[in-house]
Design a protein around this motif. Structure first.
Motif, PDB file in Angstrom:
ATOM      1  N   PRO A 168      12.743  -7.052 -14.915  1.00  0.00           N
ATOM      2  CA  PRO A 168      14.042  -7.672 -15.192  1.00  0.00           C
ATOM      3  C   PRO A 168      14.867  -6.831 -16.154  1.00  0.00           C
ATOM      4  O   PRO A 168      14.335  -6.026 -16.915  1.00  0.00           O
ATOM      5  CB  PRO A 168      13.658  -9.016 -15.819  1.00  0.00           C
ATOM      6  CG  PRO A 168      12.309  -8.784 -16.406  1.00  0.00           C
ATOM      7  CD  PRO A 168      11.625  -7.823 -15.468  1.00  0.00           C
ATOM      8  N   ASP A 169      16.175  -7.048 -16.129  1.00  0.00           N
ATOM      9  CA  ASP A 169      17.068  -6.396 -17.082  1.00  0.00           C
ATOM     10  C   ASP A 169      17.100  -7.185 -18.386  1.00  0.00           C
ATOM     11  O   ASP A 169      16.643  -8.328 -18.463  1.00  0.00           O
ATOM     12  CB  ASP A 169      18.486  -6.304 -16.496  1.00  0.00           C
ATOM     13  CG  ASP A 169      18.553  -5.414 -15.274  1.00  0.00           C
ATOM     14  OD1 ASP A 169      17.770  -4.448 -15.198  1.00  0.00           O
ATOM     15  OD2 ASP A 169      19.384  -5.695 -14.383  1.00  0.00           O
ATOM     16  N   CYS A 170      17.654  -6.577 -19.410  1.00  0.00           N
ATOM     17  CA  CYS A 170      17.772  -7.226 -20.714  1.00  0.00           C
ATOM     18  C   CYS A 170      18.575  -8.519 -20.588  1.00  0.00           C
ATOM     19  O   CYS A 170      19.662  -8.535 -19.992  1.00  0.00           O
ATOM     20  CB  CYS A 170      18.449  -6.279 -21.706  1.00  0.00           C
ATOM     21  SG  CYS A 170      18.819  -7.030 -23.316  1.00  0.00           S
ATOM     22  N   ARG A 171      18.074  -9.594 -21.154  1.00  0.00           N
ATOM     23  CA  ARG A 171      18.768 -10.884 -21.071  1.00  0.00           C
ATOM     24  C   ARG A 171      20.048 -10.898 -21.903  1.00  0.00           C
ATOM     25  O   ARG A 171      20.938 -11.711 -21.677  1.00  0.00           O
ATOM     26  CB  ARG A 171      17.843 -12.005 -21.563  1.00  0.00           C
ATOM     27  CG  ARG A 171      17.416 -11.877 -23.021  1.00  0.00           C
ATOM     28  CD  ARG A 171      16.583 -13.065 -23.479  1.00  0.00           C
ATOM     29  NE  ARG A 171      16.177 -12.897 -24.877  1.00  0.00           N
ATOM     30  CZ  ARG A 171      15.058 -12.318 -25.275  1.00  0.00           C
ATOM     31  NH1 ARG A 171      14.215 -11.848 -24.363  1.00  0.00           N
ATOM     32  NH2 ARG A 171      14.772 -12.196 -26.563  1.00  0.00           N
ATOM     33  N   THR A 218       9.834  -6.088  -9.525  1.00  0.00           N
ATOM     34  CA  THR A 218      10.818  -5.300 -10.263  1.00  0.00           C
ATOM     35  C   THR A 218      10.862  -5.799 -11.699  1.00  0.00           C
ATOM     36  O   THR A 218      10.559  -6.963 -11.981  1.00  0.00           O
ATOM     37  CB  THR A 218      12.227  -5.409  -9.657  1.00  0.00           C
ATOM     38  OG1 THR A 218      12.623  -6.782  -9.635  1.00  0.00           O
ATOM     39  CG2 THR A 218      12.270  -4.836  -8.261  1.00  0.00           C
ATOM     40  N   ASP A 237       6.612 -12.398 -20.607  1.00  0.00           N
ATOM     41  CA  ASP A 237       7.794 -12.804 -19.849  1.00  0.00           C
ATOM     42  C   ASP A 237       8.153 -11.764 -18.789  1.00  0.00           C
ATOM     43  O   ASP A 237       8.517 -12.103 -17.653  1.00  0.00           O
ATOM     44  CB  ASP A 237       8.981 -13.016 -20.793  1.00  0.00           C
ATOM     45  CG  ASP A 237       8.756 -14.164 -21.768  1.00  0.00           C
ATOM     46  OD1 ASP A 237       7.937 -15.058 -21.451  1.00  0.00           O
ATOM     47  OD2 ASP A 237       9.374 -14.157 -22.842  1.00  0.00           O
ATOM     48  N   ILE A 238       8.066 -10.495 -19.162  1.00  0.00           N
ATOM     49  CA  ILE A 238       8.377  -9.421 -18.218  1.00  0.00           C
ATOM     50  C   ILE A 238       7.351  -9.405 -17.089  1.00  0.00           C
ATOM     51  O   ILE A 238       7.692  -9.233 -15.917  1.00  0.00           O
ATOM     52  CB  ILE A 238       8.424  -8.067 -18.945  1.00  0.00           C
ATOM     53  CG1 ILE A 238       9.510  -8.078 -20.029  1.00  0.00           C
ATOM     54  CG2 ILE A 238       8.667  -6.927 -17.955  1.00  0.00           C
ATOM     55  CD1 ILE A 238       9.501  -6.854 -20.905  1.00  0.00           C
ATOM     56  N   HIS A 290      11.844  -8.187 -26.254  1.00  0.00           N
ATOM     57  CA  HIS A 290      11.383  -8.993 -25.121  1.00  0.00           C
ATOM     58  C   HIS A 290       9.859  -9.019 -25.139  1.00  0.00           C
ATOM     59  O   HIS A 290       9.212  -8.010 -25.441  1.00  0.00           O
ATOM     60  CB  HIS A 290      11.867  -8.408 -23.791  1.00  0.00           C
ATOM     61  CG  HIS A 290      13.344  -8.463 -23.601  1.00  0.00           C
ATOM     62  ND1 HIS A 290      13.960  -9.341 -22.732  1.00  0.00           N
ATOM     63  CD2 HIS A 290      14.352  -7.749 -24.175  1.00  0.00           C
ATOM     64  CE1 HIS A 290      15.258  -9.164 -22.767  1.00  0.00           C
ATOM     65  NE2 HIS A 290      15.534  -8.204 -23.630  1.00  0.00           N
ATOM     66  N   THR A 338       8.813 -10.553  -8.316  1.00  0.00           N
ATOM     67  CA  THR A 338       9.805  -9.729  -7.614  1.00  0.00           C
ATOM     68  C   THR A 338       9.412  -8.263  -7.443  1.00  0.00           C
ATOM     69  O   THR A 338      10.097  -7.525  -6.736  1.00  0.00           O
ATOM     70  CB  THR A 338      11.148  -9.774  -8.361  1.00  0.00           C
ATOM     71  OG1 THR A 338      10.981  -9.142  -9.655  1.00  0.00           O
ATOM     72  CG2 THR A 338      11.605 -11.216  -8.579  1.00  0.00           C
ATOM     73  N   ALA A 390       7.983 -12.130 -14.464  1.00  0.00           N
ATOM     74  CA  ALA A 390       9.084 -11.785 -13.570  1.00  0.00           C
ATOM     75  C   ALA A 390       8.681 -10.682 -12.593  1.00  0.00           C
ATOM     76  O   ALA A 390       9.017 -10.722 -11.402  1.00  0.00           O
ATOM     77  CB  ALA A 390      10.306 -11.361 -14.386  1.00  0.00           C
TER      78      ALA A 390
END
Length: 250
Positions: free
Chosen positions: A153-156, A151, A141-142, A137, A149, A145
């Protein structure tokens, strides 16, 4: 200093298979903060987050990523310096067959050294991977996100936990890079230590291993190290000035 540079130049010219072992000192010359230097190191200012805490606690993960995003401007602004360029030249000339690094910034690759010749013992912070499925990742991008939020994100791909592709305190060393480093050291006739205090084991054992197997040992570091006494040449000065001068890189 001139005599030391001349001696280093001769040792490099006479060597056939050089292994470079680099630490934080080569990256500080590109503006990346050191983690362990007394008085200025990052770990003196904030407590490191252990791997088990990262996995167990959402708050620990949030703090770890907050620190990563806080360091992002310095990481993105950093460019390979004269020392990195000197190592890259030695790789291109076929003198250096492997670069073993404790650094996580990717600057050796950015200097033009192929990925397969850089052995990252502590991983790479310029991207992230899923702890469950290893999907890559991108940090940007992380960050986007996280900014929305607060927080991570989790793995896509599988919904697992995302972590920078680095080795944290309490996390096992990656066996693949460790094996590659051992082989590189066993094949070397000269080991150049660049900017490492040689206090973090097991990584720091590789220069000692090279010396025990009969390779020459050069230590270029601003401060004394625990292996200075057994080295063939010790230079306490800037890496860019010394190695760049020895190799002929401006």
């Amino acid at each position: 200093m001139d005599d030391d540079i001349a001696t280093l130049r001769t040792m490099i010219e006479n060597a056939k298979r050089i292994v470079v072992f680099s630490g934080a000192g080569i990256s500080t010359e590109s503006g990346i903060p050191d983690y362990r230097s007394p008085g200025t190191g990052t770990w003196e200012k904030m407590k490191p987050i252990y791997f088990q805490d990262f996995v167990a606690s959402a708050e620990a993960r949030r703090e770890a990523w907050r620190r990563r995003f806080e360091s992002d401007p310095a990481m993105r602004a950093a460019e390979p310096n004269r020392g990195h360029r000197a190592v890259a030249r030695l790789v291109r000339e076929g003198k250096v067959h492997a670069v073993i690094t404790q650094n996580i910034d990717g600057l050796h690759q950015a200097s033009g050294i192929p990925d397969h010749q850089v052995i990252e013992l502590h991983g790479n912070t310029t991207y992230a991977t899923c702890l469950a499925c290893s999907t890559r990742h991108e940090i940007a991008d992380i960050h986007a996100a996280f900014a929305q939020t607060d927080t991570v994100p989790d793995c896509r791909a599988c919904g697992g936990l995302l972590k920078t592709a680095t080795v944290s305190f309490g996390q096992s060393m990656p066996e693949g890079p460790m094996q590659r480093a051992r082989q590189a050291v066993m094949d070397a006739d000269l080991c150049l230590v660049l900017g490492s205090s040689l206090v973090v084991y097991p990584a720091a054992g590789f220069p000692e291993m090279a010396k025990r197997r009969g390779a020459g040992l050069v230590i270029l570091n601003r401060q004394e190290t625990g292996l200075d006494a057994i080295a063939d040449l010790v230079i306490h000065a800037g890496i860019g000035d010394v190695l760049g001068g020895a190799v002929g890189v401006n």
